[in-house]
Design a protein around this motif. Structure first.
Motif, PDB file in Angstrom:
ATOM      1  N   ASP A  67       0.829  -1.209   0.000  1.00 49.76           N
ATOM      2  CA  ASP A  67       0.000   0.000   0.000  1.00 49.76           C
ATOM      3  C   ASP A  67       0.861   1.256   0.000  1.00 49.76           C
ATOM      4  O   ASP A  67       0.403   2.333   0.368  1.00 49.76           O
ATOM      5  N   LEU A  68       2.100   1.120  -0.434  1.00 46.29           N
ATOM      6  CA  LEU A  68       3.055   2.234  -0.514  1.00 46.29           C
ATOM      7  C   LEU A  68       3.159   2.956   0.825  1.00 46.29           C
ATOM      8  O   LEU A  68       2.952   4.160   0.931  1.00 46.29           O
ATOM      9  N   LEU A  79       1.239  12.035  -6.313  1.00 46.36           N
ATOM     10  CA  LEU A  79       2.272  12.809  -5.631  1.00 46.36           C
ATOM     11  C   LEU A  79       3.623  12.685  -6.333  1.00 46.36           C
ATOM     12  O   LEU A  79       4.391  13.651  -6.401  1.00 46.36           O
ATOM     13  N   THR A  80       3.909  11.505  -6.867  1.00 48.69           N
ATOM     14  CA  THR A  80       5.182  11.301  -7.546  1.00 48.69           C
ATOM     15  C   THR A  80       5.257  12.108  -8.830  1.00 48.69           C
ATOM     16  O   THR A  80       6.293  12.707  -9.142  1.00 48.69           O
ATOM     17  N   MET A 186       8.190  12.233   6.135  1.00 49.91           N
ATOM     18  CA  MET A 186       9.156  11.209   5.750  1.00 49.91           C
ATOM     19  C   MET A 186       8.516  10.157   4.862  1.00 49.91           C
ATOM     20  O   MET A 186       9.137   9.645   3.925  1.00 49.91           O
ATOM     21  N   ARG A 187       7.264   9.840   5.141  1.00 50.55           N
ATOM     22  CA  ARG A 187       6.566   8.854   4.331  1.00 50.55           C
ATOM     23  C   ARG A 187       6.400   9.360   2.901  1.00 50.55           C
ATOM     24  O   ARG A 187       6.562   8.608   1.939  1.00 50.55           O
ATOM     25  N   ALA A 191       8.051   7.581  -0.401  1.00 46.91           N
ATOM     26  CA  ALA A 191       7.154   7.111  -1.446  1.00 46.91           C
ATOM     27  C   ALA A 191       7.468   7.755  -2.783  1.00 46.91           C
ATOM     28  O   ALA A 191       7.592   7.066  -3.814  1.00 46.91           O
ATOM     29  N   VAL A 192       7.607   9.071  -2.805  1.00 48.76           N
ATOM     30  CA  VAL A 192       7.896   9.776  -4.059  1.00 48.76           C
ATOM     31  C   VAL A 192       9.235   9.320  -4.630  1.00 48.76           C
ATOM     32  O   VAL A 192       9.373   9.104  -5.843  1.00 48.76           O
TER      33      VAL A 192
END
Length: 295
Positions: A67-68, A79-80, A186-187, A191-192
């Motif tokens: 779930d990233l 977001l990426t 930080m998450r 993730a990005v």
């Protein structure tokens, strides 16, 4: 008893935002240097996305990729695109068409303006009169800084301007979504960075590594450090911290500190001496920044 901790919390948020601006400015200058040496926007985008993803991959794997890390792949992909390869390629492409100073003005100014607008319209954050005045002062300062560059741009410069404006809009949208979805700093950074590893097969197929190899070790190391670490995950983490601590509306103004930082770093690193008008604009921007941090 609560005033001191609250003031300290705000001060840390401001320091995080300023630190992010310094790292972004250093990334701008390094990108200008790389393009002057023969790299392309695609090459620098690869450095921006690949190395950070490689570093953060073990952390993402540990916390769960299914779930990233709790963000979800749908939101993670959005977001990426906004905070990773999409904004990087748009921004670096602009440097093929317009000077360093011009890019350092348009992108952060648009990020600030769109950020304030989105925070007010989407997040329903209050926009105090003092902060609105500060935004106007910042725009005035940015206009002064960009006046000389704008005067020298031909028809081809319109595309460069548009690319930097697009990058500013993307970054403002990125910051707004972080706040709306309550994604921890930080998450979001992990993730990005990890999802941005998709750049490897895309770059390999579309461009290849011949040009990067031909540039030599030191230029590639410079881009890997400044783009892949400092202007990428380092700046994103600091900026997301400032959003959490100050709110999206107030944090949206930190990109406006990038122009004076670009002027200073460009002068020290590349020997580009700021003109009198640029220094006047810098002072106006700093004055506007002070207003935006008021209640």
């Amino acid at each position: 008893m609560t005033t001191a901790p609250a003031s300290r919390y705000t001060a840390i948020g401001v320091l995080c935002g300023v630190g992010a601006a310094v790292l972004w400015a250093a990334g701008f200058v390094a990108a200008r240097h790389g393009i002057d040496q023969g790299l392309t926007a695609a090459d620098i985008t690869f450095h921006r996305c690949f190395w950070a993803g490689l570093i953060f991959l073990p952390m993402a794997w540990r916390d769960g990729l299914a779930d990233l890390n709790g963000i979800g792949w749908g939101r993670g992909l959005i977001l990426t695109f906004l905070g990773g390869p999409g904004i990087a390629f748009a921004s670096y492409s602009g440097f093929h068409l317009v000077p360093l100073g011009h890019g350092g003005v348009i992108q952060p100014s648009c990020a600030a303006l769109f950020g304030l607008l989105l925070a007010t319209v989407v997040l329903m954050e209050r926009l105090p009169v003092r902060r609105a005045i500060g935004a106007g002062v910042i725009v005035t300062g940015l206009a002064v800084i960009g006046a000389e560059a704008i005067a020298t741009i031909g028809a081809h410069g319109l595309l460069g301007d548009g690319l930097f404006a697009l990058a500013g809009l993307m970054f403002a949208s990125f910051g707004t979504l972080l706040r709306k979805w309550r994604v921890p700093p930080m998450r979001a950074t992990v993730a990005v960075s990890v999802v941005s590893l998709v750049i490897l097969p895309i770059y390999w197929i579309a461009v290849g590594f011949d040009r990067i190899i031909a540039m030599g070790f030191w230029e590639n190391l410079l881009q890997a450090v400044f783009q892949g670490l400092m202007a990428g995950p380092g700046a994103i983490y600091l900026f997301t911290r400032s959003i959490v601590m100050l709110g999206a509306g107030r944090a949206a103004v930190f990109p406006t500190l990038v122009p004076p930082c670009v002027l200073l770093i460009g002068w020290l690193a590349l020997g580009i001496v700021p003109t009198g008008l640029q220094l006047v604009g810098l002072l106006i921007v700093l004055l506007g920044f002070r207003f935006t941090q008021g209640k």
